[in-house]
Structure formats: structure tokens, C-alpha cells
Design an enzyme around this catalytic site. Structure first.
Site, PDB file in Angstrom:
ATOM      1  N   LYS A 247       0.857  -1.196   0.000  1.00  0.00           N
ATOM      2  CA  LYS A 247       0.000   0.000   0.000  1.00  0.00           C
ATOM      3  C   LYS A 247       0.892   1.246   0.000  1.00  0.00           C
ATOM      4  CE  LYS A 247      -3.899   1.953   2.654  1.00  0.00           C
ATOM      5  NZ  LYS A 247      -4.766   1.766   3.833  1.00  0.00           N
TER       6      LYS A 247
ATOM      7  N   SER B 206      -9.542   1.875   2.788  1.00  0.00           N
ATOM      8  CA  SER B 206      -8.661   2.605   1.908  1.00  0.00           C
ATOM      9  C   SER B 206      -7.621   1.750   1.180  1.00  0.00           C
ATOM     10  CB  SER B 206      -7.931   3.689   2.711  1.00  0.00           C
ATOM     11  OG  SER B 206      -7.141   3.124   3.730  1.00  0.00           O
TER      12      SER B 206
ATOM     13  N   SER C 140     -10.111  -0.496   6.879  1.00  0.00           N
ATOM     14  CA  SER C 140      -9.435  -0.338   5.584  1.00  0.00           C
ATOM     15  C   SER C 140      -8.816  -1.604   5.012  1.00  0.00           C
ATOM     16  CB  SER C 140      -8.355   0.737   5.684  1.00  0.00           C
ATOM     17  OG  SER C 140      -8.939   1.991   5.856  1.00  0.00           O
TER      18      SER C 140
END
Lengths: 487, 94
Positions: A73, A150, A174
Site C-alpha cells: 500500500k 482505503s 481499511s
């Protein structure tokens, strides 16, 4: 053989047998990245990954991560590789160090191959707020459904079998929510168990690193590797290493007590999700587990969403005050340094993030702090105390991970809601309490997957993985991806 | 919250918002007031210590005071967009 369709454990066996090499895997992964239609990636580390792979010749039998490609990420620092945080302001930012989790994986000779998209600075739950545009759900070729955020790009990469695992971070849901929409195992460990050194702080008191995998066993393998003491993170719990897979074959699972919070379960109105959820409960009972419905005060549950909104807005404002465009950030002109800062921040943040930070500024101001931020912290305590009472009697809490499958992009909005869905907004309970949590795929509706969700008391990961393994065995969705979609 | 208060907060944050976003914020602010009422009912007449971190135990720790190699000047300046003579350059302050 499409080797990247395998799990970490299976891939390791092939690497040891030399039926495939790390270089072959990296080349295959790069091809899959190029073919990606979901907008999952921000930076591809092609040259670096190929260089690393070429150096890996002799397999290490006892090192299951040797030569395994993975993605990261883009709010997790990677030395020498652009790390944007999904925000325009940092589109050229190059960290000078690796995050500790990245260092550990590189030391184990796993191969990072790309940085993945996310909601700007981790803010937003739908995977639609990245400065690079939304991430689409790989199960939907029409590019109309979200994958959730996210950690949207990391979820997409693993669901698309581009890599067998990905690093993500979780502040409210997330990892665990996109894992449901992507048909993956998503593990968020206890707060403080993994080092957060190198993770862009969104909300210090809630942020946790974690991962996406395609099997519960792989999640346990990863946890066994990366849960290490780290002097570089002052909030890292200096726990002795333990084997989080040790209970996975333990027949004592029959003594497990499972609680279902009825107010949340009752908020799931999707018939297909409910049918599978009820079947799973019946299977748990058939395996000898004790399953009970428990109750929590509805007003306490309704407080989750606003309390989370206040805490995250306030801490995001504080954490992102450092983004001044002076030490790093794009070049903007100005007559004064204040003017430069204004221009950088004005152009560098999206309107959604600006509104969030505006709320944070309001919550943190002297005259409002007690009645907003501190109020939310008090509510947080009430929530955690309520859940801990359940954990005094039960080992795990089990719920549908999401009320239904991934919604359409056009149907979601990140604006503050008057009446948020409880079933869609309860996972922050685990972040409030630092509880470890995991999503496991349990079903499909309209060709889109959905998951079941388990969480337990702090540092009880071995138990969590044990029950999650049973859930995976019951659902039959082991190693699920768009390329291996079968039971 | 009125326009003037919003502008004051925006100034502190060093960015601006277009009018339609300010209107959206105002709308969200109204929604927030309802949420706050609900939170206040929950804590009313109760002595509750705010929960800051999820763990009650002491979690902060200091590493051993062992000297380590600091970042080089070149490294520190690497991400700055304006630099000159080995320093970050900003407009004159005084």
C-alpha cells in the site's frame, strides 16, 4: 502453470522443487500488472524487482517467503521508491528508509513489485478518493463497483492473483472491509503488535498494519514473520515471538464460544448474505462450537460512526500539519513561506480531505476539544468496555463483514451521513479496542464475493486464526481469486 | 458555524475551499450537531475517563541511547523542491 494463482505456501513448495523461479514469478506478475484494469497501482518497481529476483538462485527450504512477490500500500515507506500516500502533494516523495515491515519482508527475500493505490492519506472507506482515481473491483469488468478502501489497490492485486499477498493498513476497516468486497482473507492484528515505523500516520491511536492473503494459513505465516519487536516504533508492543498458527489443528476448537451481536446482525437485510451467515452459524454448531446471540446497547452502537469521525478528523489534522511543501512536496511559487505553504496545501489536498481536516481543526480548537474530541474518547471507552464484557464470556465475535456485496461507485458518498448503516460501519470497534480482526470469504451474490468477520480480545491472534481457519474450511473459499473462482 | 468562522479555520489550515464545498461542509456540520447530541446523552452524568490508546498498559518506550549515523545533508535535501548552497531555500522571512 499459472503459478501466481497459488497461495504463499503452495508457491513455496513449487519454488523449492524448482518448477518455478523467483524471476519467472516476477516476470509473470509484471505482465499481470500491465494487464490490470482496476487502477490498482501507483508505482511499479519493475527494475528493482527483476534485479532482486535475478539474485535469488538457490531456494531456502525453511524460508516460506523466499522469492515470493508482493505489493505494498502506498502509505508504507519504501526506500528509494516514490511513496505518495495516494495524495497529489506527495506524488514525487521518495522515502529515505524502508518501513520496518518492508525491511523484514525484504530480509526474508520476498520481492516487492509495486506500490498500490489508496484513498488519499488513508482517508475514506471506498477506494474512490485516491488522487489517481478510483480502484475498481476486479470481479466486475464493467468498472462500476467499488472494491472498498482505503487499501483498495492492495485488495485488488491479491484478488486479481497478481501477488499472493499484499501489505495494507487499517484505521477503521481499511483492510477488513475491502477483503469482504474482494473475496479475500484480510487480517488486522492487535494494535501495537506490528511495528508502524514507516507507515504514514493517519490516526495514531487507531492505525494498524496488516495484510491481504488468499488463505487463513498464509495470513498466519505472515503474522509469524512480521510480528517482531521494533525499537524504531515507540508504540510497538515488545512481545516475545509466538507461533500464531499453533492452534490451527487443535481439536480444542470445540470448546470455542462464539458471540453474535444481534443488533449488528439484524441490520443486515440482504437475504443472500443472511442465508449464508445462518448456514455458517449452523456449521459452527455442528462442529461443536457454542454460538449465542448477545446484545449491545443500540445507542452505543449508533455512536460508533460519529465517534470515529471525530477521532479520525482530529488526528488526521494533527498528523498532516507537517505537509508544508517546504521539506518535501511539489514546487510552488510564493512571496513568503506562508504563501508557498498555502499554495502547496491548496493544490495538494482534495476537497474531501480538506473538509475532513477542517472538521479536525474545529475539534482540536481549545474551545471545542472537550465537547468533541474528548467526548469521542469517552464514547470509545464505553464501546471497548461493552465489547470486553462480551470477551469475558466468549472467545470471538462473528458477524457478516459487510451488509451486502460491493456497492456501485455511483451509490457511495464519503460525505458525513445522517443515518449511517450500522452493518456497514461497525468494524471500527476492533480499532477502538485494538482488537485483532479477520475477514474470510463466505459467499457470492451476483458474481461478487462477501465475507464473514471475526474479532477477539487483544493479542489473541492464535485463537482468531484457529476459528478463521474453521470458517474457511466451512465456506470452502480457500485461495479465492478472479482467476481461481471456484469452491 | 458561520462563514467567518470557517474562513478563520481554513486560514489556520493553510488552504481554501470553493463555495460549494463550504456549503457542503456547513451541511455536514449540521449533521454533526445531531450526532454530538447523541454522544452527549451517552456520557451524561457519568464519570468516564477518555480512552486515548487502546491499551491500558504503558506502551511508549525509548530505545537505548546509542549513537547512530544521521542522515547526510544530501539525503535531507533530497525531497525539498527548493534548495541552494546545501540548504532548503524559502523566501526571506525578515
Amino acid at each position: 502453470m499459472p503459478f501466481l494463482n497459488l497461495t504463499i505456501k503452495e508457491l513455496h513448495n513449487e519454488l523449492v522443487k524448482k518448477t518455478v523461479t523467483p524471476l519467472m514469478l516476477v516476470k509473470e506478475a509484471l505482465l499481470r500488472i500491465k494487464a490490470d484494469q482496476t487502477n490498482a497501482f501507483i508505482t511499479v518497481m519493475e527494475e528493482e524487482a527483476l534485479d532482486l529476483a535475478k539474485k535469488l538462485i538457490e531456494p531456502e527450504v525453511d524460508n516460506v517467503f523466499w522469492g515470493i512477490p508482493f505489493v505494498i500500500k502506498d502509505n508504507i515507506s519504501t526506500k528509494g521508491i516514490i511513496t505518495t500516500g495516494g495524495v497529489k502533494m506527495l506524488e514525487n516523495y521518495v522515502p529515505l528508509f524502508d518501513a520496518t515491515v518492508v525491511s523484514i519482508l525484504k530480509k526474508a527475500k520476498a520481492i516487492p513489485i509495486a506500490k498500490t493505490s489508496l484513498d488519499e492519506l488513508g482517508i475514506g472507506g471506498y477506494g474512490i478518493n485516491s488522487y489517481r482515481g478510483p480502484t475498481y473491483n476486479p470481479y466486475d469488468l464493467t468498472k462500476t463497483h467499488i472494491i472498498g478502501g482505503s487499501s483498495s489497490g492492495s485488495a485488488s492485486a491479491v484478488a486479481n492473483a497478481i501477488t499472493p499477498f499484499a501489505l495494507g493498513s487499517d484505521t477503521g476497516d481499511s483492510i477488513c472491509k475491502p477483503a469482504s468486497y474482494a473475496g479475500l482473507v484480510g487480517l488486522k492484528p492487535s494494535w501495537g503488535l506490528l511495528s508502524r515505523f514507516g507507515l504514514f500516520s493517519f490516526n495514531n491511536t487507531l492505525d494498524t498494519l496488516g495484510f491481504f492473503t488468499r488463505s487463513v494459513y498464509d495470513a498466519g505465516l505472515l503474522l509469524n514473520l512480521v510480528a517482531q519487536k521494533d525499537e524504531l516504533d515507540g508504540t510497538n508492543i515488545k512481545k516475545e515471538k509466538e507461533d500464531y498458527l499453533r492452534l490451527i489443528d487443535d481439536f480444542e476448537i470445540k470448546k470455542t464460544k462464539v458471540a453474535i451481536i444481534k443488533e449488528i446482525a439484524n441490520d443486515v437485510i440482504d437475504k443472500d448474505v443472511n442465508t449464508i451467515f445462518q448456514k455458517t452459524i449452523a456449521s459452527f454448531k455442528n462442529k461443536g462450537l457454542k454460538v449465542d446471540y448477545v446484545s449491545l446497547d443500540m445507542s452505543l452502537l449508533n455512536s460508533l460512526y460519529p465517534a470515529y469521525f471525530i477521532l479520525t478528523s482530529a488526528e488526521a489534522t494533527s498528523n498532516n500539519a507537517r505537509l508544508d511543501g517546504i521539506k518535501y512536496g511539489p514546487s510552488f511559487k510564493g512571496e513568503t513561506y506562508e504563501e508557498i505553504m498555502f499554495n502547496v496545501r491548496n493544490e495538494g489536498f482534495s476537497n474531501f480531505t480538506k473538509r475532513k481536516l477542517l472538521f479536525g481543526e474545529y475539534f482540536l480548537s481549545k474551545e471545542n476539544k472537550e465537547n468533541t474530541y474528548v467526548l469521542a474518547q469517552k464514547v470509545r471507552r464505553l464501546v471497548v468496555e461493552g465489547i470486553n464484557k462480551i470477551f469475558n464470556e466468549y472467545d470471538v465475535i462473528f458477524l457478516p463483514a459487510t451488509p451486502t456485496v460491493a456497492p456501485l461507485i455511483k451509490d457511495v458518498s464519503s460525505a458525513l451521513k445522517v443515518k449511517p448503516s450500522l452493518a456497514e460501519n461497525y468494524m471500527m470497534i476492533a480499532n477502538f479496542g485494538g482488537f485483532p480482526s479477520i475477514t474470510v470469504p463466505i459467499g457470492f451474490k451476483d458474481n461478487l464475493p462477501f465475507g464473514g468477520y471475526l474479532f477477539t480480545k487483544q493479542f489473541n491472534e492464535a485463537k482468531l486464526i484457529q476459528v478463521a481457519q474453521l470458517l474457511e474450511d466451512i465456506s470452502g473459499y480457500y485461495n479465492l481469486s478472479v482467476r481461481t473462482k471456484q469452491k | 458555524m458561520n462563514e467567518e468562522q470557517i474562513i478563520k479555520l481554513l486560514k489556520k489550515l493553510s488552504f481554501s475551499l470553493p463555495k460549494e464545498q463550504i456549503d457542503l461542509f456547513k451541511n455536514e456540520f449540521e449533521i454533526l450537531q445531531k450526532h454530538l447530541e447523541m454522544l452527549n446523552v451517552l456520557v451524561k452524568d457519568k464519570e468516564i475517563e477518555p480512552l486515548v490508546f487502546p491499551l491500558e498498559i504503558e506502551v511508549s518506550s525509548m530505545r537505548e541511547d546509542i549513537p547512530t549515523k544521521p542522515l547526510s545533508q544530501e539525503e535531507v535535501l533530497k525531497n525539498a523542491s527548493n534548495k541552494e548552497a546545501g540548504q532548503i531555500k524559502i523566501p526571506k522571512v525578515l
